[in-house]
Structure formats: C-alpha cells, structure tokens
Design an enzyme around this catalytic site. Sequence first.
Site, PDB file in Angstrom:
ATOM      1  N   ARG A  19       2.405  -0.274  -5.565  1.00 22.59           N
ATOM      2  CA  ARG A  19       1.265  -1.214  -5.805  1.00 22.59           C
ATOM      3  C   ARG A  19       0.517  -1.139  -6.921  1.00 22.59           C
ATOM      4  NH1 ARG A  19      -1.628  -0.884  -0.315  1.00 22.59           N
ATOM      5  NH2 ARG A  19      -1.322   1.295  -0.742  1.00 22.59           N
ATOM      6  N   ASN A  37       1.783  -3.500   1.287  1.00 19.65           N
ATOM      7  CA  ASN A  37       2.665  -2.710   1.976  1.00 19.65           C
ATOM      8  C   ASN A  37       3.163  -3.437   3.022  1.00 19.65           C
ATOM      9  OD1 ASN A  37       3.234  -0.934  -0.047  1.00 19.65           O
ATOM     10  ND2 ASN A  37       2.117   0.842   0.727  1.00 19.65           N
TER      11      ASN A  37
END
Length: 90
Positions: A19, A37
């Site tokens: 990320r 996620n």
Amino acid sequence: MKKSYQIKVYGRVQGVGFRWFTQNLAQEYHIVGWVQNKNDGTVDMKIQGDAIDVTSFLEKLKQGPGPYSHVEKIIKQSIALFESNNFAIR
C-alpha cells in the site's frame, strides 16, 4: 483524458509494504484515489488520472515494492469519474 478504474490486485501483496509503494507510485504519476487491504488477501484500489499516467502506474504496480512481494494478476474495471485530490491508504 481522465480515466478511472476499480483495481483488484492478487498475489503476495499484504504485509510487504504494497500500500505504501502504491501511494508513492500514485504521487509520482499524479493518480488520485485510495488503496486498501481486503480480508481475502487481495488489495483493492480506486484510481483516477490521465490515461498515459494510469497506464504507466499500472505497469510499475505489477513489479511490486520489492523481492518479498509478488503480483499474480491485476483486474481493472472502468468506473465513473470521481472527486478526489489525493491518494489515501485505507
């Protein structure tokens, strides 16, 4: 011309800085949206930017942040343009 996509990334993409890597790439290519996620081990994102920047962003995204990550596949679906002025990690 702006393009917007819902993206789902499969592979070893959680717990490897994916990320953070995605957010940095988004800033580099002037992409707005978000990344998060999912419980199934995938990463979801909504992205928007100029078509050429989106293409370059997705090409780099396939490489992942380093040797501990592995992108198996990226599914992208066109979506309507949306309002955003940054790229957030959720």
